[in-house]
Enzyme design. Structure first.
Site, PDB file in Angstrom:
ATOM      1  N   HIS A   1       9.043  -5.336 -11.152  1.00 38.94           N
ATOM      2  CA  HIS A   1       9.886  -5.770 -10.034  1.00 38.94           C
ATOM      3  C   HIS A   1      11.074  -4.807  -9.908  1.00 38.94           C
ATOM      4  CE1 HIS A   1       7.461  -9.201  -9.671  1.00 38.94           C
ATOM      5  NE2 HIS A   1       8.287 -10.165 -10.000  1.00 38.94           N
TER       6      HIS A   1
ATOM      7  N   CYS B   1      11.455 -14.184 -13.096  1.00 39.81           N
ATOM      8  CA  CYS B   1      11.241 -12.755 -13.357  1.00 39.81           C
ATOM      9  C   CYS B   1      12.037 -11.869 -12.403  1.00 39.81           C
ATOM     10  CB  CYS B   1       9.752 -12.426 -13.277  1.00 39.81           C
ATOM     11  SG  CYS B   1       8.951 -12.961 -11.750  1.00 39.81           S
TER      12      CYS B   1
END
Length: 361
Positions: free
Chosen positions: A251, A158
């Site tokens: 993120h 990710c």
């Protein structure tokens, strides 16, 4: 698609498994018919097994509440009920490698969120907009496994989704060096603030294994297929620091980059906005119409405003500017459990279906 493909979720009770179930609710091609987890959950209904641990913002879909949880270790029993599976099992890497291959050998395609097979030479690790041609290596993998339709495909970590798409969009300018710091949400550890109250107001400057993944996995995504395996790219050289921050989802990356052929800022932005790949060309159900957006405001992208761009499947870039040491620097943001985890795997499965690798048994 006349009849939906039957889908199983391995590791269905964990956070990523829950995200799979949430994203697949009402999917036009796929229907979750089987949920599997550890022996502790086996035999319970899905609602009973999850209990008060449902971590998604949307309610648990009614269609899965009454499904009986199967033991993920009873491979043939689980495989007999489905056309393919998504894997989000929580085991050691060795156990994951073994069980995913076991499922593939039952002629059941495995689309995995796990990292265990990301460096298996004949397993494609795909961001569908960037390297869907890597699926070609599946034919070599099937020969190794002795299967006709069973295989494993994986999506990357990710943490790279917030900057690796830029490297692909800017490929013609020859990125040579990248320095990145990623600021990673707690859901990347399968946690909420209820589970991890000590993260409130806190930063942890270490996430085990993330820096190695963040430095190496983009090179495999940017690599090529040769003699039945994936050969990683040599450039750009990437160094990364990964930091856990008190954010639930999203993120963020702060990135510095050098190019072989230095482009203008306008050229870089144009390449981001025009970049698209197989999912957009094929009109896949989960594909974002705009894969990468560029935000002009100095204070964007922000998690609070931008993490759900294109239902969490898009990438947001901002603050692109020249640097005093590197050619340019910028900020990237992606949704770590949608684009970066379950959503990215669903998009991979859609691409594999559209290309004929996944079919009804």
């Amino acid at each position: 698609m006349e009849q939906k493909l039957r889908v199983g979720i391995l590791g269905a009770t964990g956070m990523v498994g829950q995200r799979f179930i949430s994203l697949l609710d009402g999917h036009p091609w796929f229907e979750v018919v089987t949920v599997a987890a550890s022996g502790r959950s086996a035999g319970k209904t899905y609602a009973e097994a999850v209990g008060d641990r449902w971590k998604m913002a949307s309610p648990m879909p009614e269609s899965v509440k009454g499904l009986t949880v199967l033991n993920v270790g009873e491979v043939h029993k689980v495989a007999s009920t489905v056309d393919f599976v998504f894997s989000a099992v929580d085991m050691t890497k060795e156990e994951i490698r073994a069980i995913e291959e076991e499922y593939a050998k039952t002629e059941t395609p495995v689309v995995s969120n796990n990292s265990a097979h990301r460096w298996t030479p004949d397993v494609p690790m795909v961001v569908p907009e960037i390297n869907s041609e890597h699926f070609e290596v599946i034919e070599a993998q099937k020969k190794r496994l002795g299967t006709t339709r069973g295989f494993i495909a994986v999506k990357p970590n990710c943490s790279i989704q917030s900057y690796a798409p830029c490297l692909a969009a800017w490929k013609e300018f020859g990125p040579t060096e990248v320095v990145a710091a990623t600021y990673q949400a707690i859901s990347g550890a399968g946690k909420t603030f209820k589970d991890w109250p000590e993260m409130e107001g806190n930063i942890i400057p270490y996430i085990g294994g993330e820096e190695e993944k963040s430095e190496q996995e983009p090179l495999r995504v940017l690599g090529h297929v040769e003699d039945g395996q994936i050969v990683k790219a040599n450039l750009p050289k990437i160094t990364c620091q990964c930091i856990r921050v008190p954010v639930l989802d999203g993120h963020t990356a702060a990135v510095f980059i050098n190019f072989e052929k230095k482009p203008t800022k306008e050229q870089l932005i144009e390449k981001l906005l025009s970049y698209k790949g197989y999912p957009q060309e094929a009109g896949l159900p989960s594909a974002p119409k705009q894969f990468i957006q560029y935000l002009e405001e100095d204070n964007r992208p922000q998690v609070a405003q931008d993490v759900n761009f294109e239902k969490g499947m898009g990438v947001s870039i901002g603050r692109l500017r020249e640097d005093s040491i590197y050619d340019y620097k910028f900020i990237g943001l992606s949704h770590n459990t949608v684009r970066g985890a379950a959503g990215g795997a669903v998009l991979c499965a859609e691409a594999l279906t559209a290309k004929g690798y996944i079919k009804a048994k």
